[in-house]
Scaffold this active site. Structure first.
Site, PDB file in Angstrom:
ATOM      1  N   TYR A 162     -68.575   8.873  80.046  1.00  0.00           N
ATOM      2  CA  TYR A 162     -69.856   9.375  80.548  1.00  0.00           C
ATOM      3  C   TYR A 162     -69.766   9.704  82.041  1.00  0.00           C
ATOM      4  O   TYR A 162     -70.467  10.591  82.523  1.00  0.00           O
ATOM      5  CB  TYR A 162     -70.968   8.362  80.261  1.00  0.00           C
ATOM      6  CG  TYR A 162     -71.003   7.998  78.801  1.00  0.00           C
ATOM      7  CD1 TYR A 162     -71.329   8.964  77.842  1.00  0.00           C
ATOM      8  CD2 TYR A 162     -70.633   6.739  78.359  1.00  0.00           C
ATOM      9  CE1 TYR A 162     -71.300   8.661  76.497  1.00  0.00           C
ATOM     10  CE2 TYR A 162     -70.603   6.431  77.010  1.00  0.00           C
ATOM     11  CZ  TYR A 162     -70.941   7.391  76.080  1.00  0.00           C
ATOM     12  OH  TYR A 162     -70.893   7.108  74.747  1.00  0.00           O
TER      13      TYR A 162
ATOM     14  N   ARG B 193     -51.107   8.414  66.553  1.00  0.00           N
ATOM     15  CA  ARG B 193     -51.161   9.026  67.878  1.00  0.00           C
ATOM     16  C   ARG B 193     -50.115   8.377  68.774  1.00  0.00           C
ATOM     17  O   ARG B 193     -49.570   7.342  68.473  1.00  0.00           O
ATOM     18  CB  ARG B 193     -52.547   8.864  68.486  1.00  0.00           C
ATOM     19  CG  ARG B 193     -52.907   7.446  68.862  1.00  0.00           C
ATOM     20  CD  ARG B 193     -54.136   7.419  69.749  1.00  0.00           C
ATOM     21  NE  ARG B 193     -54.601   6.068  69.976  1.00  0.00           N
ATOM     22  CZ  ARG B 193     -55.346   5.713  71.023  1.00  0.00           C
ATOM     23  NH1 ARG B 193     -55.694   6.609  71.917  1.00  0.00           N
ATOM     24  NH2 ARG B 193     -55.750   4.473  71.173  1.00  0.00           N
ATOM     25  N   ARG B 194     -49.851   9.041  69.904  1.00  0.00           N
ATOM     26  CA  ARG B 194     -48.936   8.534  70.919  1.00  0.00           C
ATOM     27  C   ARG B 194     -47.587   8.152  70.303  1.00  0.00           C
ATOM     28  O   ARG B 194     -47.061   7.061  70.534  1.00  0.00           O
ATOM     29  CB  ARG B 194     -49.551   7.342  71.660  1.00  0.00           C
ATOM     30  CG  ARG B 194     -50.890   7.675  72.277  1.00  0.00           C
ATOM     31  CD  ARG B 194     -51.329   6.725  73.353  1.00  0.00           C
ATOM     32  NE  ARG B 194     -51.685   5.410  72.872  1.00  0.00           N
ATOM     33  CZ  ARG B 194     -52.398   4.542  73.580  1.00  0.00           C
ATOM     34  NH1 ARG B 194     -52.800   4.872  74.800  1.00  0.00           N
ATOM     35  NH2 ARG B 194     -52.705   3.365  73.104  1.00  0.00           N
TER      36      ARG B 194
ATOM     37  N   HIS C 123     -64.559   3.072  77.914  1.00  0.00           N
ATOM     38  CA  HIS C 123     -65.444   3.971  77.166  1.00  0.00           C
ATOM     39  C   HIS C 123     -66.501   4.577  78.083  1.00  0.00           C
ATOM     40  O   HIS C 123     -66.789   5.766  78.011  1.00  0.00           O
ATOM     41  CB  HIS C 123     -66.128   3.260  76.002  1.00  0.00           C
ATOM     42  CG  HIS C 123     -66.884   4.240  75.144  1.00  0.00           C
ATOM     43  ND1 HIS C 123     -66.274   5.006  74.188  1.00  0.00           N
ATOM     44  CD2 HIS C 123     -68.173   4.643  75.169  1.00  0.00           C
ATOM     45  CE1 HIS C 123     -67.153   5.821  73.644  1.00  0.00           C
ATOM     46  NE2 HIS C 123     -68.312   5.629  74.224  1.00  0.00           N
TER      47      HIS C 123
ATOM     48  N   HIS D  59     -60.079  14.254  69.141  1.00  0.00           N
ATOM     49  CA  HIS D  59     -61.439  14.003  69.639  1.00  0.00           C
ATOM     50  C   HIS D  59     -61.495  14.068  71.160  1.00  0.00           C
ATOM     51  O   HIS D  59     -62.384  14.685  71.752  1.00  0.00           O
ATOM     52  CB  HIS D  59     -61.892  12.625  69.145  1.00  0.00           C
ATOM     53  CG  HIS D  59     -63.115  12.096  69.822  1.00  0.00           C
ATOM     54  ND1 HIS D  59     -64.380  12.551  69.551  1.00  0.00           N
ATOM     55  CD2 HIS D  59     -63.263  11.145  70.798  1.00  0.00           C
ATOM     56  CE1 HIS D  59     -65.258  11.914  70.299  1.00  0.00           C
ATOM     57  NE2 HIS D  59     -64.614  11.058  71.067  1.00  0.00           N
ATOM     58  N   PHE D  60     -60.528  13.453  71.793  1.00  0.00           N
ATOM     59  CA  PHE D  60     -60.496  13.365  73.248  1.00  0.00           C
ATOM     60  C   PHE D  60     -60.426  14.754  73.896  1.00  0.00           C
ATOM     61  O   PHE D  60     -61.004  14.979  74.963  1.00  0.00           O
ATOM     62  CB  PHE D  60     -59.260  12.547  73.618  1.00  0.00           C
ATOM     63  CG  PHE D  60     -59.307  11.890  74.953  1.00  0.00           C
ATOM     64  CD1 PHE D  60     -60.284  10.978  75.271  1.00  0.00           C
ATOM     65  CD2 PHE D  60     -58.340  12.166  75.904  1.00  0.00           C
ATOM     66  CE1 PHE D  60     -60.318  10.360  76.502  1.00  0.00           C
ATOM     67  CE2 PHE D  60     -58.361  11.551  77.140  1.00  0.00           C
ATOM     68  CZ  PHE D  60     -59.350  10.639  77.443  1.00  0.00           C
ATOM     69  N   HIS D  61     -59.732  15.670  73.236  1.00  0.00           N
ATOM     70  CA  HIS D  61     -59.553  17.000  73.839  1.00  0.00           C
ATOM     71  C   HIS D  61     -60.779  17.906  73.684  1.00  0.00           C
ATOM     72  O   HIS D  61     -60.868  18.913  74.383  1.00  0.00           O
ATOM     73  CB  HIS D  61     -58.307  17.674  73.262  1.00  0.00           C
ATOM     74  CG  HIS D  61     -57.036  17.180  73.895  1.00  0.00           C
ATOM     75  ND1 HIS D  61     -56.487  15.957  73.601  1.00  0.00           N
ATOM     76  CD2 HIS D  61     -56.232  17.735  74.848  1.00  0.00           C
ATOM     77  CE1 HIS D  61     -55.397  15.779  74.315  1.00  0.00           C
ATOM     78  NE2 HIS D  61     -55.216  16.837  75.090  1.00  0.00           N
TER      79      HIS D  61
END
Length: 577
Positions: free
Chosen positions: A246, A456-457, A242, A393-395
């Protein structure tokens, strides 16, 4: 020889002059190698991306003869897409970006032999890991959770690559310490401060994955031990997994804070506020990973809840950034004659890709941050966990906030490094806007499918089950498939501009024609600690704050890992691909 220009507190900083042309050329060359290697990885990764989008659009292209010759499965394609885009692209770009910036900002010489050695070592790690990835011997997805087992080469290559980034940490921190000794009582210049704080955060965050890979996965994959505990490995992964978000985003923050006001024609609002933001990230962005493990056993609810609230605290420096950079943009727009509550936005230079890329990236990150609060919440996370919501979200976080910012940076950094020119502002601008639109459409489609329950995946386009055909997902499927085509067009436009720029002749002196775009400052931090505000004096001792950050992580993970180790269950590896 390096000399410093005269100081003026509100004026834009001027880069210390380096008179040793050979040293400067070597520093720029190694930075260019990092940046180009990063974008080569991104090129391969994004060309696989539309295949993933088509899968979630209900269209299976993995059974076509050409693709079957290149990729053994959807999962191999997904592994390549995730590793190249999320790990390789980001690490190489950041290593070049945040080695060059502090060296120029502090006006310090670095050991160029060590800098080149680090680049070559990182590249060697990449090549080692690439062999099993390309030969379908490390189809482990982005998270490589055991007991799924890959080739030892993959783990060794990954360890070398991550370890190389820690050598960059050492070089930058040592350079900053040397600057502090040579300039007692001086306030660290803002760009160097942000870079050093970010590298320190990464050194704390990377410990989890280094321990996992070096002490658990490599011995296990080599057959030196009989098994591995999946839960210990997963916990160590999320120690890093996680916080690495950042590590990807803070280098973009540096561009938003330090250089975006210049591109907009405005000023940095407050240097002390920027410094506080980075210290908060240094202290608080690592001990938060257990919010990815709400469903895992043998970790108490108390620890998961503490990590949840610590994750929520990360929103504070993000909100400070939204306020500070938003104020800088408004300052720029009103200086251009902007009026009204929102009308000032029309005065910003939206047709300038070095401006629009980071601003659109920030817009995307606002939406991604809101979704991140959902992901971190123990009440909401079970609804979206392991669904298509997560890649959506990741994209809009790493896929847009980070990637689009880095694309925008490249449009001025490469001319600065090489003396070459951006060949077409119009095409670069089209690439930026289509990337943003494509990612927004993709995120809408994937978030929507995730809320309905699409996992997902998963190769959902080729399943024999009728469950997906019965779901009300026709519209989000269509949006997701369309987004893949938009992003493919955007990538082709961007890489056409990038490679045409790289392959063109040098026309300018990069130092003069494209200097580092420092911005003027409304509220500076000052030059000397003796006259600085309490906030500046609090944020300056980064070594001590680094120690506090490490202590916080050990307090938040030590008891959890000790309990897991006391109840370890070693299992053999599985190869499901």
């Amino acid at each position: 020889m390096i000399t410093s220009p005269l100081y003026s507190p509100h004026a834009a900083r001027e880069t210390p002059v380096i008179s040793d042309a050979a040293y400067l050329a070597s520093l720029k060359k190694v930075t260019q190698y990092y940046i180009v290697t990063a974008f080569l990885a991104l090129l391969i990764g994004v060309l696989i991306g539309p295949l993933q989008a088509l899968n979630y659009g209900g269209i299976n292209v993995y059974d076509t003869p050409i693709l079957k010759a290149l990729l053994k499965s959807y999962y191999q394609g997904l592994s390549l897409h995730g590793v190249l885009n999320a790990l390789v692209f980001t690490q190489f770009f950041i290593s070049g970006w945040m080695l060059y910036l502090p060296a120029r900002d502090l006006g310090m010489r670095i050991n160029m032999k060590f800098a080149w050695f680090t680049y070559l070592l990182m590249t060697a790690g990449l090549l080692l890991a690439a062999v099993p990835l390309l030969t379908n011997n490390a189809t482990l997805l982005y998270t490589f959770y055991p007991p799924m087992e890959g080739s030892p080469l993959f783990y060794i290559g990954a360890a070398v690559m991550v370890g190389s980034s820690l050598l960059v940490v050492g070089q930058v921190v040592a350079m900053w310490v040397a600057w502090k000794r040579a300039n007692p009582g001086r306030v660290t210049p803002l760009v160097a401060f942000m870079c050093v704080a970010t590298w320190m955060m990464w050194a704390v965050a990377a410990l989890g994955i280094v321990i996992e890979v070096v002490f658990l996965l490599i011995p296990w994959s080599l057959g030196w031990v009989g098994g591995v505990d999946p839960l210990i490995s997963k916990t160590l992964f999320w120690w890093t997994g996680h916080a690495i978000v950042y590590f990807w985003v803070l280098p973009a923050y540096i561009a938003w804070y330090a250089f975006l006001p210049h591109h907009a024609g405005g000023r940095i609002v407050s240097e002390p506020l920027v410094r506080l933001t980075f210290v908060m990230f240094l202290l608080n962005s690592t001990p938060v990973g257990l919010h990815h493990q709400y469903a895992d056993p043998n970790i108490s609810v108390a620890w998961k809840t503490m990590h949840m609230f610590l994750t929520f605290l990360v929103a504070i420096p993000s909100l400070l950034t939204a306020f500070s950079v938003g104020a800088a943009l408004e300052d720029a727009a009103r200086a251009r004659g902007g009026r009204g509550l929102f009308g000032w936005m029309l005065r910003l230079p939206w047709g300038k890709p070095t401006f629009s890329a980071p601003v659109l990236a920030m817009v995307s990150f606002i939406l991604g941050g809101a979704g991140g609060i959902v992901n971190a919440s123990s009440a909401f996370a079970p609804v979206v966990h392991n669904t298509a919501w997560i890649p959506g979200h990741f994209h809009i976080t790493v896929g847009t906030a980070t990637t689009l910012t880095f694309m925008g940076i490249s449009l001025w950094l490469i001319p600065h490094l090489t003396g070459k020119r951006m060949p077409s502002v119009r095409l670069a601008s089209a690439a930026v806007w289509t990337w943003f639109v494509g990612m927004m459409v993709f995120a809408l489609g994937m978030h929507w499918q995730g809320l309905v329950g699409v996992p997902r995946r998963a190769l959902v386009s080729a399943t024999a089950q009728s469950v997906y055909r019965d779901m009300p997902i026709q519209i989000p499927q269509m949006l997701t498939a369309i987004s893949g085509m938009i992003l493919l067009v955007s990538a082709l436009l961007y890489f056409y501009v990038l490679f045409r720029m790289l392959l063109s002749r040098r026309l300018d002196d990069g130092e003069a024609a494209s200097p580092l775009p420092y911005s003027e400052v409304i509220s500076p931090a000052g030059q000397h600690l003796a006259g600085a505000s309490a906030l500046v004096r609090f944020t300056e001792p980064l070594l001590a704050l680094w120690g506090v950050a490490l202590l916080l992580v050990l307090l938040m993970y030590g008891p959890v890992l000790a309990r897991l180790a006391a109840n370890a269950e070693l299992v053999p590896g599985w190869r499901l691909y």
